[in-house]
Design a protein around this motif. Sequence first.
Motif, PDB file in Angstrom:
ATOM      1  N   ALA A  76      38.876  39.709  31.687  1.00  0.00           N
ATOM      2  CA  ALA A  76      39.255  38.498  32.636  1.00  0.00           C
ATOM      3  C   ALA A  76      40.278  38.169  32.455  1.00  0.00           C
ATOM      4  N   PHE A  77      40.642  37.942  31.055  1.00  0.00           N
ATOM      5  CA  PHE A  77      42.133  37.523  31.076  1.00  0.00           C
ATOM      6  C   PHE A  77      43.103  38.371  31.480  1.00  0.00           C
ATOM      7  N   LEU A  78      42.998  39.782  31.239  1.00  0.00           N
ATOM      8  CA  LEU A  78      43.922  40.884  31.507  1.00  0.00           C
ATOM      9  C   LEU A  78      43.801  40.687  33.076  1.00  0.00           C
ATOM     10  N   PHE A  79      42.758  40.497  33.762  1.00  0.00           N
ATOM     11  CA  PHE A  79      42.836  40.510  35.271  1.00  0.00           C
ATOM     12  C   PHE A  79      43.671  39.451  35.896  1.00  0.00           C
ATOM     13  N   VAL A  80      43.851  38.020  35.321  1.00  0.00           N
ATOM     14  CA  VAL A  80      44.727  37.262  35.802  1.00  0.00           C
ATOM     15  C   VAL A  80      46.032  37.613  35.563  1.00  0.00           C
ATOM     16  N   GLY A  82      47.373  40.439  34.799  1.00  0.00           N
ATOM     17  CA  GLY A  82      47.975  41.693  35.550  1.00  0.00           C
ATOM     18  C   GLY A  82      48.179  41.603  37.143  1.00  0.00           C
ATOM     19  N   ALA A  83      47.371  40.585  37.810  1.00  0.00           N
ATOM     20  CA  ALA A  83      47.685  40.272  38.947  1.00  0.00           C
ATOM     21  C   ALA A  83      48.891  39.354  39.265  1.00  0.00           C
ATOM     22  N   LEU A  84      48.940  38.653  38.362  1.00  0.00           N
ATOM     23  CA  LEU A  84      50.211  37.877  38.277  1.00  0.00           C
ATOM     24  C   LEU A  84      51.516  38.572  38.169  1.00  0.00           C
ATOM     25  N   LEU A  85      51.563  39.478  37.069  1.00  0.00           N
ATOM     26  CA  LEU A  85      52.770  40.247  36.919  1.00  0.00           C
ATOM     27  C   LEU A  85      52.924  41.269  38.115  1.00  0.00           C
ATOM     28  N   SER A  86      52.041  41.811  38.635  1.00  0.00           N
ATOM     29  CA  SER A  86      52.152  42.830  39.754  1.00  0.00           C
ATOM     30  C   SER A  86      52.844  42.093  41.147  1.00  0.00           C
ATOM     31  N   ILE A 163      44.340  36.826  41.475  1.00  0.00           N
ATOM     32  CA  ILE A 163      44.333  36.120  40.318  1.00  0.00           C
ATOM     33  C   ILE A 163      43.010  35.139  40.679  1.00  0.00           C
ATOM     34  N   VAL A 164      42.633  34.747  41.894  1.00  0.00           N
ATOM     35  CA  VAL A 164      41.556  33.929  42.139  1.00  0.00           C
ATOM     36  C   VAL A 164      40.039  34.343  41.461  1.00  0.00           C
ATOM     37  N   PRO A 165      39.887  35.646  41.809  1.00  0.00           N
ATOM     38  CA  PRO A 165      38.555  36.123  41.184  1.00  0.00           C
ATOM     39  C   PRO A 165      38.558  36.214  39.694  1.00  0.00           C
ATOM     40  N   GLY A 166      39.820  36.489  39.279  1.00  0.00           N
ATOM     41  CA  GLY A 166      40.153  36.825  37.782  1.00  0.00           C
ATOM     42  C   GLY A 166      39.708  35.301  36.841  1.00  0.00           C
ATOM     43  N   LEU A 169      35.929  34.881  37.108  1.00  0.00           N
ATOM     44  CA  LEU A 169      35.308  35.571  36.113  1.00  0.00           C
ATOM     45  C   LEU A 169      35.395  34.993  34.582  1.00  0.00           C
ATOM     46  N   LEU A 170      36.630  34.698  34.205  1.00  0.00           N
ATOM     47  CA  LEU A 170      37.027  34.082  32.832  1.00  0.00           C
ATOM     48  C   LEU A 170      36.213  32.931  32.486  1.00  0.00           C
ATOM     49  N   ILE A 171      36.011  31.836  33.824  1.00  0.00           N
ATOM     50  CA  ILE A 171      35.253  30.589  33.700  1.00  0.00           C
ATOM     51  C   ILE A 171      33.873  30.935  33.378  1.00  0.00           C
ATOM     52  N   GLY A 172      33.320  31.833  34.442  1.00  0.00           N
ATOM     53  CA  GLY A 172      31.944  32.144  34.535  1.00  0.00           C
ATOM     54  C   GLY A 172      31.324  32.796  33.236  1.00  0.00           C
ATOM     55  N   ILE A 173      32.102  33.885  32.666  1.00  0.00           N
ATOM     56  CA  ILE A 173      31.608  34.386  31.425  1.00  0.00           C
ATOM     57  C   ILE A 173      31.640  33.367  30.272  1.00  0.00           C
TER      58      ILE A 173
END
Length: 454
Positions: A76-80, A82-86, A163-166, A169-173
């Motif tokens: 989840a951290f990588l999703f956030v 990665g989205a920000l960097l892209s 970034i939003v779904p990432g 996921l981070l909060i939910g898990i």
Amino acid sequence: MVYLIASIAGIAGLLFGFDEGVIAGALHLLRAEFGISPLAEGIMTATVPLGAVGGALIGGWLARPVGRRKLLLGAAFLFVVGALLSALAPSLILVCVARLLLGLAIGVAAMIAPLYISETAPARIRGMLVSIYQLAITLGILGAYLVGYTFSDSWRAMFAAGIVPGAALLIGIAILSDTPRWLVLRGRREEARAVIAKTQSLPIDDRLVTAELSAIEAAAQVDLAQGSWRDLFGPVARPALIVGMGLFLLQQLSGINAVIYFAPTVFRLSGFDSTSTQMLATVGIGVVNVLVTVLAMGLIDRIGRRKLLFIGFAGAALSLGLIAAAAATGSPDLQILALIGLVLYVASFAISIGPLPWVMMSEIFPLHLRGPGMSAASITNWVFNFIVVLTFPVLVADIGLAGVFSIYALVCVAGVVFTARLVPETSGISLEDIEKHLKGGKPFSALARSVKAA
């Protein structure tokens, strides 16, 4: 509670679908800004599955010592990130690096999220709950197409939307526990009991809770040693390995990600000239994908895995043949035939070839080899995903859309044969009974008959 757990873990699938599908809307903008050759286009698009190969390796290596929950938090951290960097990338190279990170997150999550759901769900609804992951993938793809249509003039806004779904996921898990099977493997018996009771809304001392905990402990006692990758090729696990890897190989070589990543391109080559028409048609395909996946969720535990695989592979072969025929003529009059073929293909995939490899991957391996086994299956998925996405623009330039889709149709015919000869029926059978059958040395395809006879 078990539905909430499956839904939170399923956000990983939504991110999988979004980060795969968003490139379809962004591609024409990236072409215009950076100037991309067909080979460079294939390389850029293939960075996600390439990163996912590494993620699947990491997931298989760390699934047992680190645990399912912590790996999902890391993904989840990588999703956030990665989205920000892209979204902020100033060059094509940095877009590729950011999407490589997203691929790494997808590779970990695509292996661990179905495992997390499978190890938490009751056997009677396990298939339906694990298929929530595939439903989430289709929702992510549809969301990516809608984002692409909404932000049709900004690829940065498209990427930033991830970034939003990432973050969700981070909060939910973060609020969930690990699975009872992993807790038993780590000697945390009472925590496992509490998780079983909570997820099934039962008193902690209920006999059903005790019975399930005892079955998990019995399997864990046999599997105290960490299984190695070499053990996957032994007589016990080899049948499961062949099925797990084989289904993903066939899934990817059926060409689904050529359609997902390059949907507007496929419509353009099929005769749809307007960019807005291509994007609207792509959104329509995303809607079909979601609706049929919902139907599959209702059928997967009712009519079984094998029957759905037969339906899916046969339907995909027929519909790919229609697309190839329409593309071969090049006649504008056959646009409708290409569209019907694409709709039928996506429907065939969504009802069967899409969800079932994920479901069965999480079911068929013995407990001590579940991490390495699912990792091997996931690596197969991502390697062939990478190959299909990398080669599609080049193959279309060389042999045309008709030739490429004819190859995919032949793969689906092979899928019918593979299912008939090797794939077992796992619907309604506990993970412990599947493992017991494998250790009994009987043909894997005879699983359902063997369990009924016992």
